[in-house]
Scaffold this motif. Structure first.
Motif, PDB file in Angstrom:
ATOM      1  N   ARG A  14       0.839  -1.213   0.000  1.00 23.93           N
ATOM      2  CA  ARG A  14       0.000   0.000   0.000  1.00 23.93           C
ATOM      3  C   ARG A  14       0.871   1.260   0.000  1.00 23.93           C
ATOM      4  NH1 ARG A  14      -2.906  -2.970   3.547  1.00 23.93           N
ATOM      5  NH2 ARG A  14      -4.925  -3.596   2.765  1.00 23.93           N
ATOM      6  N   GLU A  15       1.886   1.262   0.854  1.00 28.29           N
ATOM      7  CA  GLU A  15       2.784   2.415   0.939  1.00 28.29           C
ATOM      8  C   GLU A  15       3.563   2.604  -0.358  1.00 28.29           C
ATOM      9  OE1 GLU A  15       5.178   1.827   4.442  1.00 28.29           O
ATOM     10  OE2 GLU A  15       3.449   2.129   5.775  1.00 28.29           O
ATOM     11  N   PHE A  16       3.995   1.513  -0.948  1.00 30.38           N
ATOM     12  CA  PHE A  16       4.708   1.578  -2.231  1.00 30.38           C
ATOM     13  C   PHE A  16       3.833   2.251  -3.287  1.00 30.38           C
ATOM     14  CE2 PHE A  16       5.429  -0.336  -6.407  1.00 30.38           C
ATOM     15  CZ  PHE A  16       6.776  -0.039  -6.611  1.00 30.38           C
ATOM     16  N   LEU A  17       2.579   1.821  -3.383  1.00 29.07           N
ATOM     17  CA  LEU A  17       1.669   2.411  -4.366  1.00 29.07           C
ATOM     18  C   LEU A  17       1.434   3.888  -4.073  1.00 29.07           C
ATOM     19  CD1 LEU A  17      -0.969  -0.458  -4.673  1.00 29.07           C
ATOM     20  CD2 LEU A  17       0.813   0.134  -6.338  1.00 29.07           C
ATOM     21  N   ALA A  18       1.225   4.228  -2.813  1.00 22.29           N
ATOM     22  CA  ALA A  18       0.961   5.618  -2.444  1.00 22.29           C
ATOM     23  C   ALA A  18       2.153   6.526  -2.763  1.00 22.29           C
ATOM     24  CB  ALA A  18       0.612   5.715  -0.960  1.00 22.29           C
ATOM     25  N   GLU A  19       3.361   6.019  -2.566  1.00 27.63           N
ATOM     26  CA  GLU A  19       4.564   6.806  -2.826  1.00 27.63           C
ATOM     27  C   GLU A  19       4.871   6.943  -4.311  1.00 27.63           C
ATOM     28  OE1 GLU A  19       7.730   4.862  -0.722  1.00 27.63           O
ATOM     29  OE2 GLU A  19       6.853   5.319   1.238  1.00 27.63           O
ATOM     30  N   ARG A  20       4.561   5.931  -5.084  1.00 28.62           N
ATOM     31  CA  ARG A  20       5.016   5.888  -6.474  1.00 28.62           C
ATOM     32  C   ARG A  20       3.978   6.315  -7.509  1.00 28.62           C
ATOM     33  NH1 ARG A  20       9.623   2.417  -6.993  1.00 28.62           N
ATOM     34  NH2 ARG A  20       9.559   2.986  -9.178  1.00 28.62           N
ATOM     35  N   MET A  21       2.725   6.373  -7.109  1.00 29.12           N
ATOM     36  CA  MET A  21       1.689   6.714  -8.076  1.00 29.12           C
ATOM     37  C   MET A  21       1.147   8.098  -7.788  1.00 29.12           C
ATOM     38  SD  MET A  21       1.722   4.281 -10.123  1.00 29.12           S
ATOM     39  CE  MET A  21       0.289   4.091 -11.141  1.00 29.12           C
ATOM     40  N   PRO A  22       0.846   8.902  -8.780  1.00 31.37           N
ATOM     41  CA  PRO A  22       1.054   8.605 -10.194  1.00 31.37           C
ATOM     42  C   PRO A  22       2.538   8.637 -10.543  1.00 31.37           C
ATOM     43  CG  PRO A  22       0.269  10.856  -9.936  1.00 31.37           C
ATOM     44  CD  PRO A  22       0.271  10.231  -8.567  1.00 31.37           C
ATOM     45  N   LEU A  23       2.869   7.964 -11.618  1.00 30.09           N
ATOM     46  CA  LEU A  23       4.253   7.931 -12.076  1.00 30.09           C
ATOM     47  C   LEU A  23       4.697   9.334 -12.476  1.00 30.09           C
ATOM     48  CD1 LEU A  23       4.269   4.725 -14.312  1.00 30.09           C
ATOM     49  CD2 LEU A  23       5.075   4.961 -11.966  1.00 30.09           C
ATOM     50  N   PRO A  24       5.993   9.651 -12.294  1.00 32.16           N
ATOM     51  CA  PRO A  24       6.488  10.984 -12.661  1.00 32.16           C
ATOM     52  C   PRO A  24       6.224  11.354 -14.123  1.00 32.16           C
ATOM     53  CG  PRO A  24       8.129   9.835 -11.366  1.00 32.16           C
ATOM     54  CD  PRO A  24       7.030   8.845 -11.660  1.00 32.16           C
ATOM     55  N   ALA A  25       6.245  10.387 -15.012  1.00 30.51           N
ATOM     56  CA  ALA A  25       6.052  10.670 -16.439  1.00 30.51           C
ATOM     57  C   ALA A  25       4.588  10.982 -16.787  1.00 30.51           C
ATOM     58  CB  ALA A  25       6.522   9.493 -17.288  1.00 30.51           C
ATOM     59  N   ARG A  26       3.663  10.632 -15.904  1.00 31.93           N
ATOM     60  CA  ARG A  26       2.237  10.761 -16.214  1.00 31.93           C
ATOM     61  C   ARG A  26       1.906  12.190 -16.613  1.00 31.93           C
ATOM     62  NH1 ARG A  26      -1.275   8.867 -18.873  1.00 31.93           N
ATOM     63  NH2 ARG A  26      -3.383   8.743 -18.097  1.00 31.93           N
ATOM     64  N   ASP A  27       1.248  12.320 -17.729  1.00 27.33           N
ATOM     65  CA  ASP A  27       0.811  13.603 -18.286  1.00 27.33           C
ATOM     66  C   ASP A  27       1.958  14.503 -18.729  1.00 27.33           C
ATOM     67  OD1 ASP A  27      -1.883  12.902 -17.945  1.00 27.33           O
ATOM     68  OD2 ASP A  27      -1.877  13.658 -15.883  1.00 27.33           O
ATOM     69  N   GLY A  28       3.168  13.961 -18.819  1.00 28.59           N
ATOM     70  CA  GLY A  28       4.305  14.710 -19.333  1.00 28.59           C
ATOM     71  C   GLY A  28       4.697  14.188 -20.704  1.00 28.59           C
ATOM     72  N   PRO A  29       5.742  14.746 -21.286  1.00 23.67           N
ATOM     73  CA  PRO A  29       6.140  14.329 -22.629  1.00 23.67           C
ATOM     74  C   PRO A  29       6.622  12.887 -22.728  1.00 23.67           C
ATOM     75  CG  PRO A  29       7.724  15.897 -21.736  1.00 23.67           C
ATOM     76  CD  PRO A  29       6.578  15.823 -20.773  1.00 23.67           C
ATOM     77  N   ALA A  30       7.095  12.305 -21.618  1.00 24.71           N
ATOM     78  CA  ALA A  30       7.570  10.918 -21.648  1.00 24.71           C
ATOM     79  C   ALA A  30       6.414   9.920 -21.586  1.00 24.71           C
ATOM     80  CB  ALA A  30       8.530  10.660 -20.502  1.00 24.71           C
ATOM     81  N   CYS A  31       5.234  10.377 -21.177  1.00 25.38           N
ATOM     82  CA  CYS A  31       4.080   9.488 -21.035  1.00 25.38           C
ATOM     83  C   CYS A  31       3.610   9.026 -22.411  1.00 25.38           C
ATOM     84  CB  CYS A  31       2.949  10.203 -20.294  1.00 25.38           C
ATOM     85  SG  CYS A  31       1.488   9.165 -20.030  1.00 25.38           S
ATOM     86  N   ARG A  32       3.381   7.741 -22.542  1.00 26.72           N
ATOM     87  CA  ARG A  32       2.872   7.163 -23.792  1.00 26.72           C
ATOM     88  C   ARG A  32       1.351   7.011 -23.745  1.00 26.72           C
ATOM     89  NH1 ARG A  32       7.070   8.810 -25.402  1.00 26.72           N
ATOM     90  NH2 ARG A  32       8.925   7.571 -25.651  1.00 26.72           N
ATOM     91  N   ASP A  33       0.751   7.447 -22.649  1.00 18.80           N
ATOM     92  CA  ASP A  33      -0.699   7.386 -22.447  1.00 18.80           C
ATOM     93  C   ASP A  33      -1.225   5.974 -22.713  1.00 18.80           C
ATOM     94  OD1 ASP A  33      -2.965   8.669 -21.538  1.00 18.80           O
ATOM     95  OD2 ASP A  33      -3.659   9.165 -23.552  1.00 18.80           O
ATOM     96  N   CYS A  34      -0.471   4.993 -22.206  1.00 16.21           N
ATOM     97  CA  CYS A  34      -0.841   3.588 -22.428  1.00 16.21           C
ATOM     98  C   CYS A  34      -1.878   3.087 -21.426  1.00 16.21           C
ATOM     99  CB  CYS A  34       0.399   2.700 -22.367  1.00 16.21           C
ATOM    100  SG  CYS A  34       1.188   2.659 -20.739  1.00 16.21           S
ATOM    101  N   GLY A  35      -1.989   3.771 -20.277  1.00 12.79           N
ATOM    102  CA  GLY A  35      -2.944   3.373 -19.260  1.00 12.79           C
ATOM    103  C   GLY A  35      -2.501   2.191 -18.409  1.00 12.79           C
ATOM    104  N   LEU A  36      -1.312   1.662 -18.666  1.00 13.99           N
ATOM    105  CA  LEU A  36      -0.866   0.477 -17.938  1.00 13.99           C
ATOM    106  C   LEU A  36      -0.554   0.768 -16.474  1.00 13.99           C
ATOM    107  CD1 LEU A  36       1.330  -1.349 -20.590  1.00 13.99           C
ATOM    108  CD2 LEU A  36      -1.028  -1.844 -19.898  1.00 13.99           C
ATOM    109  N   CYS A  37      -0.071   1.965 -16.172  1.00 15.60           N
ATOM    110  CA  CYS A  37       0.241   2.258 -14.770  1.00 15.60           C
ATOM    111  C   CYS A  37      -1.032   2.249 -13.931  1.00 15.60           C
ATOM    112  CB  CYS A  37       1.003   3.569 -14.620  1.00 15.60           C
ATOM    113  SG  CYS A  37       0.280   5.021 -15.396  1.00 15.60           S
ATOM    114  N   GLU A  38      -2.088   2.870 -14.444  1.00 12.06           N
ATOM    115  CA  GLU A  38      -3.354   2.865 -13.722  1.00 12.06           C
ATOM    116  C   GLU A  38      -3.939   1.460 -13.628  1.00 12.06           C
ATOM    117  OE1 GLU A  38      -2.721   4.957 -16.297  1.00 12.06           O
ATOM    118  OE2 GLU A  38      -2.954   6.995 -15.493  1.00 12.06           O
ATOM    119  N   LYS A  39      -3.797   0.701 -14.695  1.00 13.79           N
ATOM    120  CA  LYS A  39      -4.326  -0.662 -14.706  1.00 13.79           C
ATOM    121  C   LYS A  39      -3.622  -1.526 -13.664  1.00 13.79           C
ATOM    122  CE  LYS A  39      -5.405  -4.482 -17.794  1.00 13.79           C
ATOM    123  NZ  LYS A  39      -5.392  -4.932 -19.193  1.00 13.79           N
TER     124      LYS A  39
END
Length: 118
Positions: A78-103
């Motif tokens: 739980r703590e790992f998810l809370a610390e790491r999500m959303p990913l730093p790339a989310r909504d930035g130029p590195a994001c591929r908008d694949c939706g896999l992180c949310e999934k």
């Protein structure tokens, strides 16, 4: 992106409840690994997945050794998810908008038992 160790694909501890829970987590990670290999995604997702695999394998190893504290291990995830999500790339130029992180986050959160408040 790293793969689950072969021994982690069917983790066993001798406790059927823990084994079912760990096998379900293993299946989530195995399936998501297949999706990651098939879908263009960001480097942050690779790192997140690799770190989650490491955390899961530590859990499986502790279960096999008979030293797993399930509530503590669940809280660690739980703590790992809370610390790491959303990913730093989310909504930035590195994001591929694949939706896999949310999934992946949704699947792991659904796998975790509800937190019981004292």
């Amino acid at each position: 992106m790293r793969r689950l160790r072969r021994s982690s694909r069917n983790p066993t501890s001798g406790d059927p409840v823990i084994d079912r829970q760990n096998q379900a987590l293993s299946r989530i990670l195995f399936d998501m690994g297949d999706e990651l290999r098939a879908t263009e995604h960001c480097q942050d997702m690779n790192e997140f997945y690799d770190d989650l695999v490491d955390l899961a394998e530590q859990r499986f190893d502790a279960a096999a050794a008979g030293t797993l504290d399930v509530p503590e291990a669940d809280e660690e995830i739980r703590e790992f998810l809370a610390e790491r999500m959303p990913l730093p790339a989310r909504d930035g130029p590195a994001c591929r908008d694949c939706g896999l992180c949310e999934k992946l986050e949704d699947r792991v959160c659904a796998w975790l038992p509800e937190t019981v408040e004292a």
